[in-house]
Design an enzyme around this catalytic site. Structure first.
Site, PDB file in Angstrom:
ATOM      1  N   LYS A 116       0.824  -1.202   0.000  1.00 42.78           N
ATOM      2  CA  LYS A 116       0.000   0.000   0.000  1.00 42.78           C
ATOM      3  C   LYS A 116       0.863   1.260   0.000  1.00 42.78           C
ATOM      4  CE  LYS A 116      -3.896  -2.271   2.315  1.00 42.78           C
ATOM      5  NZ  LYS A 116      -3.314  -3.616   2.288  1.00 42.78           N
ATOM      6  N   HIS A 220     -12.862  -3.002  10.115  1.00 43.45           N
ATOM      7  CA  HIS A 220     -12.339  -2.620   8.796  1.00 43.45           C
ATOM      8  C   HIS A 220     -12.616  -3.686   7.742  1.00 43.45           C
ATOM      9  CE1 HIS A 220     -10.392   0.633  10.942  1.00 43.45           C
ATOM     10  NE2 HIS A 220      -9.816  -0.251  11.735  1.00 43.45           N
ATOM     11  N   GLU A 260      -9.786   1.454  -4.527  1.00 43.21           N
ATOM     12  CA  GLU A 260     -10.565   1.847  -3.350  1.00 43.21           C
ATOM     13  C   GLU A 260     -10.217   3.268  -2.910  1.00 43.21           C
ATOM     14  OE1 GLU A 260     -10.552  -1.006  -0.235  1.00 43.21           O
ATOM     15  OE2 GLU A 260     -11.173  -2.634  -1.550  1.00 43.21           O
ATOM     16  N   ASN A 274      -6.776  -3.239  -5.181  1.00 44.77           N
ATOM     17  CA  ASN A 274      -6.779  -4.677  -4.945  1.00 44.77           C
ATOM     18  C   ASN A 274      -6.693  -5.387  -6.281  1.00 44.77           C
ATOM     19  OD1 ASN A 274      -7.042  -4.874  -2.048  1.00 44.77           O
ATOM     20  ND2 ASN A 274      -9.068  -3.990  -2.308  1.00 44.77           N
ATOM     21  N   ARG A 276      -7.283  -8.150  -7.678  1.00 43.84           N
ATOM     22  CA  ARG A 276      -8.008  -9.428  -7.667  1.00 43.84           C
ATOM     23  C   ARG A 276      -9.495  -9.145  -7.773  1.00 43.84           C
ATOM     24  NH1 ARG A 276     -10.059  -9.049  -2.512  1.00 43.84           N
ATOM     25  NH2 ARG A 276      -8.731  -8.026  -0.979  1.00 43.84           N
TER      26      ARG A 276
END
Length: 615
Positions: A116, A220, A260, A274, A276
């Site tokens: 990240k 989360h 996101e 992400n 995937r």
């Protein structure tokens, strides 16, 4: 052309991918641990391969065994699903090096977005340095650089708590992802979690398939998702699409992925990409009329996406059913799933079936239920109604929480944000059992048991049965009469072993009853039949700290031993189960008089971990 595909995953995602493969005429191969030998995904696949020599929790992380399984089964492609190895670049390379087709993005794209911190740098952003955090920066979020699913994340509101949060997050991230790197970023209290579904081919075409709102989260991890994200201004939506396409093209992405964001104060803040398929992909499929798994396979086979992407219509909402108790810190639950049926009119993605055992080794998600309708209001109502009519007999679940969440004014009016459960969890988990459930259970149990041996001049005396319901004891009283069973305050219309009908204040109500040992399900209310005489051996000493769930003791506080003085709120023991870590803290100041807990010990719910003698 792919002819046989192995899914390097388990549970509902494996079952969901197999469904598309069957539609496409592709043969399917499942893999499984010993704990999953009889799991639904192994039963619906054409072929199943056992992965030997690994503990159940580690089995699906063994890329070498999975590649061997694919070759042994004659597969020519591997789909990673989500979780486990889905974002592991080394596994993607191993699949390709074995001559197999990888259903996913290039390893280089996975690596570029795997961390990240590196992803933020790629987007021209930079995380906070933990050493530079000041009180003015609070609150902040400590976050694992690798992985996801809420693991390795801690919200810090007090600067003095930052070192411990960093230590805890590093330990959890290292355990979950094999990488203890963490970073710090501002924590936006009232933001919305919004994401964009992307799909890219090998010919330079990128689709941005709408937005999704995933703001309702616990720990989360997402609980309820919907598409499109409601109430976003058109300009902000276009900005989200542009940023998502920018991230996709920056790493020469191929296949399905998700970008996101946290949306707050009318601005979009990039979180991560992400690389995937995501758990919540069905809502996008419903709105855009596409099968994302089929498109993944087509892209992997080299086909091009159409230049003009599909248009979205209507609204879809998804709820994740978990075997967990939201009122007890979201503690995972285990046991036999005796019955699980969902009414027609909604989509069900699940890896469970009647009679399956919910164990401790994997995520506690049982299924996803998805409703689609022309409008958001209709879709939300349809989903809440379907969950209400779902038969779910077995471990405690979050079903009631989902129904109440979907009907909460903040959600129905699309005013929710990521702090929804922080504000409303207590009210949403307030017990509201059916007060007539114990009587219905008692009448069903008593049906057919009475046999009058002759004439009696006096009426039969009252009978009573005791039940535990929502943590409280209830007694149900009834009588045997010449015309059948009777009870005060209601008219008994019908009794049977599986159905009781009562008339209450002129309204006729039906109660469906199912029994599994001492556990009784009356409609959506679960009860436990209590013995006439309680067992005194079941009592625990005052100050006993019991395991809130089944799991493994992974940590004991340093220096903790019998005789140690502890303070209220002090962390004592850490349990891990179903991909979650749970901390047991001291409820009060006192002295530890017993410590049966030991690192590596497997415990059941209610197992004694420690005894604290309070001051």
């Amino acid at each position: 052309m792919i002819s046989t595909l192995l899914v390097a995953n388990r549970g509902e995602i494996a079952c969901r991918i197999f469904r598309t493969c069957t539609d496409l005429g592709i043969r399917t191969v499942a893999i499984h641990s010993d704990a999953d030998e009889g799991a639904l995904h192994t039963r619906v696949a054409d072929t199943a391969v056992r992965l030997p020599g690994a503990a159940p929790a580690e089995t699906y992380l063994r890329g070498d065994l999975i590649v061997k399984a694919a070759l042994a089964a004659g597969a020519d492609a591997v789909h990673p699903g989500y979780g486990f190895l889905s974002e592991n670049a080394d596994f993607a390379r191993a699949v390709r090096d074995a001559g197999l087709i990888w259903i996913g993005p290039p390893p280089e794209a996975i690596e570029a977005m795997a961390s990240k911190t590196r992803a933020k740098e790629l987007m021209g952003l930079a995380p906070l340095d933990a050493q530079d955090v000041t009180p003015a920066d609070l609150p902040v979020l400590v976050k694992a650089a690798a992985g996801g699913g809420g693991r390795g994340m801690r919200v810090v509101r007090d600067l003095a708590a930052l070192p411990a949060a960093l230590e805890d997050a590093r330990a959890e991230a290292a355990s979950a992802f094999g990488d203890g790197e963490v970073f710090v970023e501002p924590y936006l209290e009232n933001g919305r979690h919004v994401e964009v579904q992307v799909l890219a081919d090998t010919h330079g075409t990128v689709w941005t398939l709408g937005t999704r709102d995933c703001s309702l989260q616990r720990r989360h991890q997402k609980v309820i998702e919907e598409a499109p994200a409601p109430g976003l201004p058109p300009a902000l939506t276009e900005q989200l699409y542009a940023l998502a396409e920018r991230a996709t093209r920056a790493v020469s992405y191929e296949g399905a992925g998700t970008v996101e964001f946290l949306v707050a104060d009318g601005r979009a803040h990039f979180l991560e990409m992400n690389t995937r398929l995501q758990v919540e992909h069905p809502v996008t499929e419903a709105v855009f009329g596409v099968d994302l798994v089929a498109e993944q396979i087509r892209v992997a086979e080299g086909h091009a996406l159409t230049a003009e992407q599909p248009a979205g219509r209507g609204h879809a909402v998804e709820a994740r059913l978990y075997a967990e108790d939201p009122a007890r810190g979201w503690a995972p639950q285990t046991g036999t799933l005796h019955r699980f049926t969902v009414p027609d009119g909604v989509r069900l993605d699940t890896g469970c079936a009647d009679g399956d055992t919910i164990g401790v080794h994997y995520d506690p998600m049982l299924a996803k239920v998805i409703a689609y309708a022309p409008t958001r209001t209709e879709a939300v109502r349809r989903l809440a109604g379907a969950l209400e009519r779902t038969a779910l007999h077995g471990p405690v679940t979050n079903r009631d929480l989902l129904i109440r969440s979907l009907r909460h004014p903040e959600f129905t009016e699309a005013r929710m944000d990521t702090g929804f459960y922080d504000r409303h969890l207590a009210a949403l988990t307030e017990p509201a059992p059916d007060p007539y459930a114990p009587l219905a259970a008692a009448l069903a149990d008593a049906h057919g048991r009475s046999r009058f041996g002759g004439w009696r001049n006096l009426p039969s005396g009252p009978q009573a049965k005791r039940y535990e319901m929502a943590g409280e004891e209830h007694e149900a009283a009834y009588r045997h009469t010449r015309t059948g069973l009777a009870a005060d305050g209601v008219r008994v219309v019908h009794t049977g072993p599986h159905l009781v009908v009562l008339e209450v204040d002129g309204v006729r109500r039906k109660f469906e009853i199912a029994r599994y040992g001492d556990r009784v399900h009356v409609n959506a209310t679960a009860l436990t039949a209590l013995p006439r005489f309680p067992d005194p051996s079941a009592e625990h000493a005052p100050g006993s700290l019991l395991a809130p769930m089944p799991g493994t003791v992974v940590r004991v506080a340093e220096g903790l031993a019998e005789g140690a003085e502890v303070k209220a709120g002090q962390p004592l023991i850490w349990l891990e189960a179903m991909k979650m870590e749970h901390r047991i803290t001291a409820p009060a100041d006192g002295t530890l008089t017993a410590l049966p807990a030991a690192v590596g010990r497997q415990v059941e719910m209610g197992t004694l971990l420690a005894v604290l003698e309070t001051d």
